[in-house]
Enzyme design. Structure first.
Site, PDB file in Angstrom:
ATOM      1  N   CYS A   1      -5.659   7.739   9.962  1.00 30.65           N
ATOM      2  CA  CYS A   1      -5.606   7.131  11.290  1.00 30.65           C
ATOM      3  C   CYS A   1      -5.207   8.145  12.355  1.00 30.65           C
ATOM      4  O   CYS A   1      -4.308   8.957  12.153  1.00 30.65           O
ATOM      5  CB  CYS A   1      -4.596   5.977  11.304  1.00 30.65           C
ATOM      6  SG  CYS A   1      -5.187   4.488  10.487  1.00 30.65           S
TER       7      CYS A   1
ATOM      8  N   ARG B   1      -8.163  -0.956   4.850  1.00 31.27           N
ATOM      9  CA  ARG B   1      -7.348   0.094   4.248  1.00 31.27           C
ATOM     10  C   ARG B   1      -5.946  -0.407   3.891  1.00 31.27           C
ATOM     11  O   ARG B   1      -5.316   0.135   2.982  1.00 31.27           O
ATOM     12  CB  ARG B   1      -7.221   1.290   5.210  1.00 31.27           C
ATOM     13  CG  ARG B   1      -8.510   2.070   5.421  1.00 31.27           C
ATOM     14  CD  ARG B   1      -8.281   3.287   6.308  1.00 31.27           C
ATOM     15  NE  ARG B   1      -7.158   4.053   5.794  1.00 31.27           N
ATOM     16  CZ  ARG B   1      -6.144   4.491   6.525  1.00 31.27           C
ATOM     17  NH1 ARG B   1      -6.091   4.214   7.811  1.00 31.27           N
ATOM     18  NH2 ARG B   1      -5.179   5.182   5.983  1.00 31.27           N
TER      19      ARG B   1
ATOM     20  N   ARG C   1       1.037  14.087  12.341  1.00 34.17           N
ATOM     21  CA  ARG C   1       1.905  13.854  11.192  1.00 34.17           C
ATOM     22  C   ARG C   1       1.793  15.092  10.319  1.00 34.17           C
ATOM     23  O   ARG C   1       1.183  15.077   9.257  1.00 34.17           O
ATOM     24  CB  ARG C   1       1.477  12.579  10.452  1.00 34.17           C
ATOM     25  CG  ARG C   1       1.762  11.328  11.253  1.00 34.17           C
ATOM     26  CD  ARG C   1       1.412  10.072  10.496  1.00 34.17           C
ATOM     27  NE  ARG C   1      -0.023   9.845  10.487  1.00 34.17           N
ATOM     28  CZ  ARG C   1      -0.598   8.801   9.905  1.00 34.17           C
ATOM     29  NH1 ARG C   1       0.125   7.901   9.281  1.00 34.17           N
ATOM     30  NH2 ARG C   1      -1.894   8.639   9.943  1.00 34.17           N
TER      31      ARG C   1
ATOM     32  N   LYS D   1       0.830  -1.210   0.000  1.00 33.45           N
ATOM     33  CA  LYS D   1       0.000   0.000   0.000  1.00 33.45           C
ATOM     34  C   LYS D   1       0.862   1.256   0.000  1.00 33.45           C
ATOM     35  O   LYS D   1       0.628   2.192  -0.780  1.00 33.45           O
ATOM     36  CB  LYS D   1      -0.908   0.007   1.234  1.00 33.45           C
ATOM     37  CG  LYS D   1      -1.665   1.318   1.449  1.00 33.45           C
ATOM     38  CD  LYS D   1      -2.491   1.280   2.710  1.00 33.45           C
ATOM     39  CE  LYS D   1      -1.699   1.628   3.944  1.00 33.45           C
ATOM     40  NZ  LYS D   1      -1.597   3.095   4.142  1.00 33.45           N
ATOM     41  N   ASN D   2       1.856   1.297   0.864  1.00 34.46           N
ATOM     42  CA  ASN D   2       2.647   2.515   1.024  1.00 34.46           C
ATOM     43  C   ASN D   2       3.586   2.783  -0.141  1.00 34.46           C
ATOM     44  O   ASN D   2       4.178   3.863  -0.210  1.00 34.46           O
ATOM     45  CB  ASN D   2       3.439   2.447   2.334  1.00 34.46           C
ATOM     46  CG  ASN D   2       2.549   2.560   3.554  1.00 34.46           C
ATOM     47  OD1 ASN D   2       1.428   3.072   3.464  1.00 34.46           O
ATOM     48  ND2 ASN D   2       3.015   2.070   4.691  1.00 34.46           N
TER      49      ASN D   2
ATOM     50  N   ASP E   1       4.993   0.537  12.089  1.00 35.16           N
ATOM     51  CA  ASP E   1       3.803  -0.138  11.590  1.00 35.16           C
ATOM     52  C   ASP E   1       3.708  -1.597  12.028  1.00 35.16           C
ATOM     53  O   ASP E   1       2.707  -2.268  11.745  1.00 35.16           O
ATOM     54  CB  ASP E   1       3.761  -0.064  10.057  1.00 35.16           C
ATOM     55  CG  ASP E   1       3.258   1.276   9.557  1.00 35.16           C
ATOM     56  OD1 ASP E   1       2.772   2.077  10.372  1.00 35.16           O
ATOM     57  OD2 ASP E   1       3.347   1.527   8.340  1.00 35.16           O
TER      58      ASP E   1
END
Length: 435
Positions: free
Chosen positions: A134, A414, A139, A40-41, A322
């Protein structure tokens, strides 16, 4: 391949947001083989990078995730054409028809800020809503905005939006006060079309940054140093088409590695990147697991018990934030006391109260979680608070005695591609309930 507007994979996934549940009957040993999904990232910035060219971009190994669907909808809203066939996605933006990323799309995913750099570089203007996502801590996007200003963009914050304009970006030396992955990616994308040379210092070193640089270079960019803390970008006048692949998801890989140890299992993960999870491999071996590594395969076999180990999160190549929540779930059944320190985000212990509902003995002291291992967790109704917290609760439920019901499943959708199906193939008693 069919061309279409929003939808994409998982049609209707978002319609039941907050309603679906995952039910787990714990105690099953995980055994078998699964394949790692695309990251995903890595996919999110690479899809955003397609805005930089008017040519077709073809990407392989794109995961089926809610966040991917969100950024695709955002691209379509900005004027992109999108075609898809399974894990292959093609996109072309012959003309940027809209330079505003609206709050309705951006509010669900912080990574939407990644369209800011490409829009400014390609069109000279952008209006992007300040992002959501989230609730794991601050951030801020100030590092993105400061760097764009140094490249020659005029920035204003108005009505919850970032408004950026420029008559033309110019290369400059950029120093990030703290390591920022999305900041590095955003400015790298902006700098590829800037006049002159940009040098990013204290750049993020994550594999996802390297993947983006590889794709951009395939489009005709001139980037070197990605994967180190200094990235040099020589600006070019235009970019062209590209065909490339999304790397495997190191967080998903790590989550299944921890699940194997937590359940006393024996799991093989194929099509992964072992070099991207070296920090986790070291900790799991310290915890008593046997790990055998081949070029693109990891086999992880649990030891007779889980040894408690201390963990401190750091930017890559350190232990990833993570995977912190998943590691706390593992340490909850360790044979001693472990101290887990979170140094990346200040509000990433929200999963701990839910783990304590399952019988975990954890004390929070500032940025430390002190985990005293128990013999076994107990199933309970729990609620996900963010993406990685939801993964930790699924893992805890796999090893717990009795039934665990996880609500707010939309968080896990997600970032994990059909996690209940993959775990079922490994022998877990897990199912999704649609209500």
């Amino acid at each position: 391949i069919g061309r279409e507007r929003p939808g994409l994979w998982g049609e209707g996934k978002e319609q039941g947001v907050g309603v679906d549940k995952i039910i787990i009957e714990g105690g099953e040993l995980l055994k078998g083989t699964i394949r790692a999904s695309g990251a995903k990232n890595a996919a999110l910035p690479i899809l955003a990078a397609s805005l930089l060219t008017e040519e077709w971009c073809t990407f392989h190994n794109v995961p089926d995730l809610v966040d991917v669907n969100t950024i695709v909808r955002l691209l379509v809203d900005l004027g992109s054409e999108v075609e898809r066939d399974g894990a292959v996605l093609r996109t072309r933006t012959r003309r940027v028809g809209n330079w505003e990323a609206s709050y309705d799309l951006v509010k669900t995913m912080r990574a939407s800020i990644l369209v800011l750099g490409p829009l400014v570089a390609r069109t000279g203007k952008a209006r992007v809503s300040l992002p959501g996502g989230c609730a794991i801590g601050a951030r801020p996007v100030n590092l993105h905005l400061k760097a764009l200003q140094e490249l020659g963009a005029h920035i204003e914050l108005r009505d919850g939006y970032v408004e950026a304009t420029t008559a033309g970006l110019k290369g400059a030396p950029i120093y990030f006060d703290t390591s920022t992955v999305t900041g590095t990616e955003n400015i790298m994308m902006a700098a590829v079309l800037a006049e002159g040379t940009t040098i990013l210092k204290n750049a993020a070193r994550e594999p996802e940054v390297e993947n983006l640089a590889l794709i951009l270079n395939g489009m005709g960019a001139k980037i070197r140093g990605a994967g180190t803390d200094e990235i040099i970008i020589e600006g070019v006048e235009a970019l062209g088409s590209v065909e490339g692949s999304i790397i495997s998801d190191r967080v998903e890989t790590g989550t299944f590695m921890i699940a194997a140890v937590l359940t006393g299992g024996d799991v093989v993960i194929e099509d992964c990147e072992p070099g991207h999870v070296e920090a986790l491999v070291a900790k799991l071996r310290e915890a008593g697991a046997q790990i055998d590594i081949k070029e693109k395969t990891i086999r992880i076999t649990a030891g007779p018990n889980v040894r408690s180990v201390d963990v401190t999160t750091h930017p890559y190549p350190g232990f990833p934030t993570d995977l912190q929540a998943q590691m706390v779930a593992l340490m909850a059944v360790g044979n001693g006391i472990s101290v887990v320190r979170e140094t990346v985000f200040e509000n990433r212990f929200m999963h701990i109260n839910e783990l304590m509902r399952m019988g975990a003995e954890i004390t929070i002291d500032g940025n430390r979680a002190i985990v005293r291992g128990v013999e076994r967790l107990k199933g309970a109704p729990v609620m996900a608070t963010d993406l990685r917290a939801s993964a930790s609760l699924v893992l805890a439920g796999l090893s717990a005695e009795g039934k665990t019901e996880l609500e707010r499943v939309y968080h896990i959708d997600r970032g994990y591609e059909r996690i209940e199906e993959k775990l079922s193939r490994l022998g877990a008693n897990i199912r999704r309930i649609k209500q």
